[in-house]
Structures are given as structure tokens and as C-alpha cells.
Design a protein around this motif. Structure first.
Motif, short mmCIF file in Angstrom:
data_model
loop_
_atom_site.label_atom_id
_atom_site.label_comp_id
_atom_site.label_asym_id
_atom_site.label_seq_id
_atom_site.Cartn_x
_atom_site.Cartn_y
_atom_site.Cartn_z
N ASP A 109 0.82 -1.22 0.00
CA ASP A 109 0.00 0.00 0.00
C ASP A 109 0.86 1.27 0.00
O ASP A 109 0.34 2.38 0.19
CB ASP A 109 -0.99 0.00 1.17
N HIS A 110 2.19 1.10 -0.26
CA HIS A 110 3.08 2.26 -0.38
C HIS A 110 3.93 2.23 -1.65
O HIS A 110 4.56 3.23 -1.99
CB HIS A 110 3.98 2.36 0.86
N ASP A 121 4.40 4.88 7.84
CA ASP A 121 3.60 4.07 8.77
C ASP A 121 4.42 3.89 10.03
O ASP A 121 5.55 3.41 9.99
CB ASP A 121 3.32 2.68 8.17
N HIS A 180 -3.44 7.76 5.66
CA HIS A 180 -3.56 6.35 6.05
C HIS A 180 -4.84 6.08 6.85
O HIS A 180 -4.80 5.46 7.91
CB HIS A 180 -2.29 5.92 6.84
MN MN Z 1 0.53 1.19 5.09
#
Ligand code: MN
Ligand code: NI
Length: 225
Positions: free
Chosen positions: A53-54, A139, A189
Motif C-alpha cells: 500500500d506504499h 507508517d 492512512h
Molecule cells: Mn501502510
């Protein structure tokens, strides 16, 4: 400095005439359908850690734009094997780029690639420019190391994960903003997946109660530092 929210933890930063894309995860984000990944401008792609997700759209953006990757040594090496050029940093290290000074800083999280490759230790970025200074935590959990940042740099905007479950939640992010001595926060996020859906109004009020301003941008919207 102009910062555009591309959904989830993805950002475009325009500074000193350069375009930086941070943690691109766009094509699989249902909420970011209006962002056309193929029309994004990029001179650099900043990657905090190797999770899907990055990094999902790193390769397509790099191929479209010839952007250079900036991340930790392991992530830059991974993309180097795919013929994508990069600048490796490691924690605590800074480099003066043509857009400003970038430092890779600690994050408490994990960082393996979706294919199981080692992604090094996760991090965040402190970006110091003639147009202001920002902190992109990546994160992370709330960590005492955040207190080191304002000892070296005055932060004008803190970009903090607030979705909880995989990262800090709202209450920890408020403390993080205290640690970095910054009252202007951009939340990221959150909302992308079921685990990280938040109540926007409640989040804004919690920051406001502490004398802070939390921005939650529409996807595609921008703010200026
Ligand atoms: Mn993430
Ligand atoms: Ni992650």
C-alpha cells in the motif's frame, strides 16, 4: 510548497520547481479512481517502506517519468535490479537534493515487499526546503524518537497516519504532533480499508481541542505550506 493528497498515504509534493511523489498506491485504491497515475508528474519517488500500500505504482510512475527513487538502501537496491535509478539513504542520514534536504528517520513498523523480499527497516522523511519543512512519518507507531526531530529542524507541517490498527490512531497522532512541536497536521492512512475507517468530524475535533489543526484533504485536493 504545494502538497496534493493522492489517497491513502500517497502524496505529490511540488517544491523548488520539482515534483516528488510519496508512497504511490493509487491504481488499486477504489477511493482514488479520479487520479490518473499516467498523468502524474514526478522527478523523485520517495518510499517510506516496502509494503504494497506504499509501493504499488512505483514502477509505472518511474517508467513514465524517469523519476529517481529515494528510500532506504534495500528498497533502492530492489528497484535498481529492475533498472530504476535511485538514491539510497539510511536512518539518520541526510542528503541535499535539488529540491531540499531530505533525512530518513526512524519509524516503528515492518517493511517486507509483497514478494517476500527484504525491504530494510521502515522509515519516514524530514524534508527541509526554502519553502518550509515537513515531516512525513511513514507508517509508524508513536515513538519517542519523534522528540529528536524538533531538536534539529522546525516542522511546519506534520503528515501523520491516523487510521489506527496498522499505525498510530488519532490519540497517538496528537501526542506525535506534540513530540515534533507542530500544530498543523495532515492526516493520511485512513478510510482506505475497513480496518482504518475513521470519523472525520471526531478526528478534527480531537485535534482542535488541543489547539491544533487537522487537515483531511479530499483525494486530489491540495494544501500549501
Ligand atoms: Mn501502510
Ligand atoms: Ni505499512
Amino acid at each position: 510548497m504545494k502538497i496534493t493528497f493522492l489517497g491513502h498515504a500517497s502524496l505529490q509534493v511540488e517544491v523548488a520547481g520539482k515534483y516528488l511523489i510519496v508512497d504511490p498506491f493509487i491504481t488499486a485504491n477504489e477511493l482514488a479512481k479520479k487520479i490518473d497515475v499516467n498523468s502524474l508528474k514526478a522527478d523523485y519517488i520517495l518510499i517510506t517502506h516496502a509494503h504494497q500500500d506504499h509501493i504499488l505504482d512505483v514502477e509505472v510512475i518511474a517508467k513514465n517519468t524517469d523519476a529517481k527513487i529515494v528510500s532506504n538502501y534495500e528498497i533502492v537496491t530492489y528497484y535498481g535490479a529492475k533498472e530504476i535509478e535511485g538514491h539510497p539513504l539510511n536512518h539518520g542520514g541526510s542528503w541535499q537534493f535539488d529540491f531540499g534536504k531530505l533525512t530518513y528517520v526512524n519509524a516503528v513498523h515492518t517493511s517486507s515487499f509483497p514478494d517476500g523480499s527484504y525491504g530494510g527497516n521502515p522509515g519516514g522523511f524530514v524534508l527541509e526546503t526554502s519553502e518550509g519543512n515537513i515531516y512525513i512519518t511513514g507508517d509508524t507507531a508513536l515513538t519517542m524518537d519523534m522528540k529528536l526531530i524538533p531538536m534539529q529542524c522546525k516542522i511546519d507541517l506534520a503528515i501523520l497516519p491516523i487510521g489506527d490498527n496498522f499505525t498510530m490512531g488519532i490519540d497517538s497522532a496528537i501526542i506525535a504532533s506534540n513530540f515534533v512541536e507542530c500544530n498543523r497536521i495532515l492526516g493520511i492512512h485512513y478510510d482506505t480499508f475497513g480496518y482504518i475507517k475513521i470519523d472525520h468530524q471526531e478526528a478534527k475535533e480531537k485535534f482542535e481541542d488541543k489547539g491544533k489543526v487537522l487537515s483531511l484533504l479530499e483525494i486530489g485536493a491540495s494544501l500549501t505550506v
